[in-house]
Design a protein around this motif. Sequence first.
Motif, PDB file in Angstrom:
ATOM      1  N   SER A 171       6.192  12.845  -4.943  1.00 57.93           N
ATOM      2  CA  SER A 171       7.470  12.452  -5.564  1.00 57.93           C
ATOM      3  C   SER A 171       8.548  12.258  -4.513  1.00 57.93           C
ATOM      4  O   SER A 171       9.330  11.306  -4.572  1.00 57.93           O
ATOM      5  N   GLU A 172       8.600  13.167  -3.551  1.00 57.91           N
ATOM      6  CA  GLU A 172       9.590  13.056  -2.469  1.00 57.91           C
ATOM      7  C   GLU A 172       9.354  11.786  -1.661  1.00 57.91           C
ATOM      8  O   GLU A 172      10.303  11.098  -1.260  1.00 57.91           O
ATOM      9  N   SER A 173       8.097  11.450  -1.411  1.00 60.44           N
ATOM     10  CA  SER A 173       7.769  10.234  -0.660  1.00 60.44           C
ATOM     11  C   SER A 173       8.211   8.992  -1.419  1.00 60.44           C
ATOM     12  O   SER A 173       8.730   8.017  -0.838  1.00 60.44           O
ATOM     13  N   LYS A 174       8.014   9.007  -2.761  1.00 62.86           N
ATOM     14  CA  LYS A 174       8.442   7.865  -3.572  1.00 62.86           C
ATOM     15  C   LYS A 174       9.956   7.693  -3.521  1.00 62.86           C
ATOM     16  O   LYS A 174      10.473   6.559  -3.438  1.00 62.86           O
ATOM     17  N   ASP A 175      10.676   8.825  -3.596  1.00 65.70           N
ATOM     18  CA  ASP A 175      12.146   8.725  -3.523  1.00 65.70           C
ATOM     19  C   ASP A 175      12.599   8.126  -2.194  1.00 65.70           C
ATOM     20  O   ASP A 175      13.501   7.287  -2.135  1.00 65.70           O
ATOM     21  N   LEU A 176      11.973   8.608  -1.100  1.00 62.37           N
ATOM     22  CA  LEU A 176      12.319   8.075   0.218  1.00 62.37           C
ATOM     23  C   LEU A 176      11.995   6.584   0.293  1.00 62.37           C
ATOM     24  O   LEU A 176      12.796   5.777   0.794  1.00 62.37           O
ATOM     25  N   ALA A 177      10.848   6.211  -0.195  1.00 68.63           N
ATOM     26  CA  ALA A 177      10.453   4.795  -0.158  1.00 68.63           C
ATOM     27  C   ALA A 177      11.372   3.939  -1.009  1.00 68.63           C
ATOM     28  O   ALA A 177      11.724   2.808  -0.655  1.00 68.63           O
ATOM     29  N   HIS A 178      11.771   4.488  -2.187  1.00 68.04           N
ATOM     30  CA  HIS A 178      12.681   3.734  -3.059  1.00 68.04           C
ATOM     31  C   HIS A 178      14.014   3.488  -2.390  1.00 68.04           C
ATOM     32  O   HIS A 178      14.615   2.411  -2.512  1.00 68.04           O
ATOM     33  N   ASN A 179      14.539   4.486  -1.677  1.00 68.95           N
ATOM     34  CA  ASN A 179      15.826   4.318  -0.983  1.00 68.95           C
ATOM     35  C   ASN A 179      15.714   3.319   0.158  1.00 68.95           C
ATOM     36  O   ASN A 179      16.665   2.611   0.481  1.00 68.95           O
ATOM     37  N   LEU A 180      14.552   3.309   0.816  1.00 63.59           N
ATOM     38  CA  LEU A 180      14.382   2.384   1.935  1.00 63.59           C
ATOM     39  C   LEU A 180      14.034   0.982   1.446  1.00 63.59           C
ATOM     40  O   LEU A 180      14.677   0.007   1.829  1.00 63.59           O
ATOM     41  N   ILE A 181      13.071   0.838   0.633  1.00 62.27           N
ATOM     42  CA  ILE A 181      12.632  -0.465   0.130  1.00 62.27           C
ATOM     43  C   ILE A 181      12.455  -0.353  -1.381  1.00 62.27           C
ATOM     44  O   ILE A 181      11.482   0.235  -1.855  1.00 62.27           O
ATOM     45  N   PRO A 182      13.391  -0.885  -2.167  1.00 57.17           N
ATOM     46  CA  PRO A 182      13.276  -0.814  -3.622  1.00 57.17           C
ATOM     47  C   PRO A 182      12.139  -1.692  -4.140  1.00 57.17           C
ATOM     48  O   PRO A 182      12.310  -2.910  -4.301  1.00 57.17           O
ATOM     49  N   ILE A 183      11.012  -1.128  -4.378  1.00 58.35           N
ATOM     50  CA  ILE A 183       9.839  -1.873  -4.839  1.00 58.35           C
ATOM     51  C   ILE A 183      10.108  -2.534  -6.185  1.00 58.35           C
ATOM     52  O   ILE A 183       9.662  -3.656  -6.448  1.00 58.35           O
ATOM     53  N   VAL A 184      10.872  -1.865  -7.037  1.00 61.44           N
ATOM     54  CA  VAL A 184      11.161  -2.415  -8.349  1.00 61.44           C
ATOM     55  C   VAL A 184      11.916  -3.735  -8.258  1.00 61.44           C
ATOM     56  O   VAL A 184      11.786  -4.599  -9.114  1.00 61.44           O
ATOM     57  N   LEU A 185      12.715  -3.907  -7.172  1.00 58.56           N
ATOM     58  CA  LEU A 185      13.464  -5.160  -6.979  1.00 58.56           C
ATOM     59  C   LEU A 185      12.503  -6.322  -6.774  1.00 58.56           C
ATOM     60  O   LEU A 185      12.676  -7.400  -7.352  1.00 58.56           O
ATOM     61  N   LYS A 186      11.486  -6.091  -5.978  1.00 62.55           N
ATOM     62  CA  LYS A 186      10.530  -7.162  -5.703  1.00 62.55           C
ATOM     63  C   LYS A 186       9.670  -7.475  -6.920  1.00 62.55           C
ATOM     64  O   LYS A 186       9.372  -8.635  -7.198  1.00 62.55           O
ATOM     65  N   ASP A 187       9.298  -6.420  -7.646  1.00 64.86           N
ATOM     66  CA  ASP A 187       8.371  -6.621  -8.757  1.00 64.86           C
ATOM     67  C   ASP A 187       9.048  -7.117 -10.028  1.00 64.86           C
ATOM     68  O   ASP A 187       8.503  -7.964 -10.742  1.00 64.86           O
ATOM     69  N   PHE A 188      10.256  -6.584 -10.327  1.00 69.75           N
ATOM     70  CA  PHE A 188      10.870  -6.863 -11.626  1.00 69.75           C
ATOM     71  C   PHE A 188      12.216  -7.610 -11.540  1.00 69.75           C
ATOM     72  O   PHE A 188      12.783  -7.967 -12.567  1.00 69.75           O
ATOM     73  N   GLY A 189      12.758  -7.792 -10.331  1.00 71.70           N
ATOM     74  CA  GLY A 189      13.974  -8.574 -10.199  1.00 71.70           C
ATOM     75  C   GLY A 189      15.232  -7.735 -10.075  1.00 71.70           C
ATOM     76  O   GLY A 189      15.227  -6.506 -10.203  1.00 71.70           O
TER      77      GLY A 189
END
Length: 609
Positions: free
Chosen positions: A454-472
């Motif tokens: 979970s901590e890794s996902k939070d860090l990744a989300h702050n660095l590269i928002p995956i949801v932006l690429k996938d859902f706009g």
Amino acid sequence: MVPFKNTIRKKLLIRGRIVVLLILLMTISSQIVVEILKDTADEFHVEYHEINAIQELKLSLYQLFFQSNKNTLIENSDDQAFFEILVFQVNEKLSDCIEEITISHNIDILHDLKLRLIKIDTLSKKLFKLNQKGDVSRQEEILNKMNDEIKESLNQVDIILIETNTEIEEYVEKSKTVFHHSTLTILILGISVLLIFIIGGMRFINNLTKPIHDFVATTKRIISGDRGIKVKIDTGDEFSILANSFNLMLESLENSTVTKTYFDNILKNMFDSLIVTDNMLTIRSVNQSASNLLGHSKSWFIGKYIGVIFGENNKSEKRLISEKEVRSQRKIIKNMNYFIHASGKQIPALISCAILKTDNGESNGLIIVGHDLTKKVEIEKKLEQNRRQSQIDINEAQEEERMRIATDLHDGLGQLLTSISYTTQEIQNLETLSIEEREKLINKMQEQIDQAISESKDLAHNLIPIVLKDFGLIVAIKNLINRANEMHDIIINFNAFDYNERIDGKLEKAIYRICQESINNIIKHSKAKNANFQIFMQEELLVLVVDDDGVGFNLKSLEKKGMVGIGLVSMRERVNAFEGTFNIDSKLGKGTEIIIEIPIKKNKKDGNS
């Protein structure tokens, strides 16, 4: 063109016929008088020739007398030749008198006068010879004799002149009666004809000269600057045609040329400096902008060498410059990038230079145009300072972001991994533990791994928002705002209008980061309870509006103190990168509003790019 009925030619023919008729009447009347006065006129004619010949002889003697009394009579051979010419002229006039004068006069006087002239000629030749010898006293003696002879000759001429005048008076008395009656007849007829001629002539002259005066008056008004005036002539003749043609010419000139005043006003109101030289490279004219820029009066420049505007000394020597030198000087001036002010200060300028040509294509000086770059240079310096400061701020922000990531890794993921490491060591003694202790230990390790993931996902989300690429963009911003609402005591609303398709991926990332930075600023600094995020699609423009009800701030005051945060700087830089506009409105105690507008026509691409 319809021909005029009353042309000037017809008017002249009519008046010419009238004049011919009047002249014919005058001729008939004059012929009658001529017949009456013929005999008297013949006598007067003879006496007139006599007195004219005598007067010319007297005039020649006076010229001779005047020349003989000059102190410079015999200075050179030219004087001698001139005196001989005068003597010759007197002899010619005397011969004319002898031919003209009748036997009623004293012919002996004329013969005596001829002898005196011979004597005068002889004395003059002696005088010239003495002049060559330098005998002054003898010269004066001969000169006095010669003057006496000339005076005596004049006296004899006066005697003949008196005789002639006496004869003329006798003829006048004889012809008075006849002349009186003739004159009275001619006078009556002449006055009648003259009155008719004057009245008709004045009317014709007035009709002829009035249009000319109108043309002159019109041209004077045009010269004075009244370009809208027209010639108004309606005489029904060629002047009307000329007036119409003149008016058409004025209209053509008005449409195709400009006045000197108009051209001078252009030069006067030019923003750029204009300097013109002659073919000796001395300044002959400058405009007001050049005077203001360089700090000298316009008269100060006139006659000075062109180099003074670049700080060179004025050249007193003036000479014509060859074509090669003009081209060389033009090249030097074009490479200059500054003027020198009267105070000695350099003024940065964009300078252009062209050769002034005559109609024959010959060089006639230089035309120099300079554009003041002082403000541009100041702006460039300020922009460079801002760029450097922005780079420093960006570097600082990167360092802060790295520090945050390092802290998150150390305090979050790092601690979890350390706990997992300790748990792994405990698992090594798994055989010695009871079944309950084993399950408890395994469950503990599983929880630690789940927390690390979970901590890794939070860090990744702050660095590269995956949801932006996938859902706009819209889904990513909603997700960002929902997390902020969950984690902080604030209500953030989000609305999107007419946003129906994906835009360029780089622009989506920029908008996402702007929204992320705005949320961080609102949470950290605004002390707001409510905030709103709105996105609009307006034709080819993307609009983002962010507002809050926080404490607000004074932007101008912060800019003067250099205390504008890196967050606002980075937001503005991101907008400028896409040629957008960034406007912020904030007042103390009244919250903050940010309006961002970015053109999307050339940025609209696949959202996955």
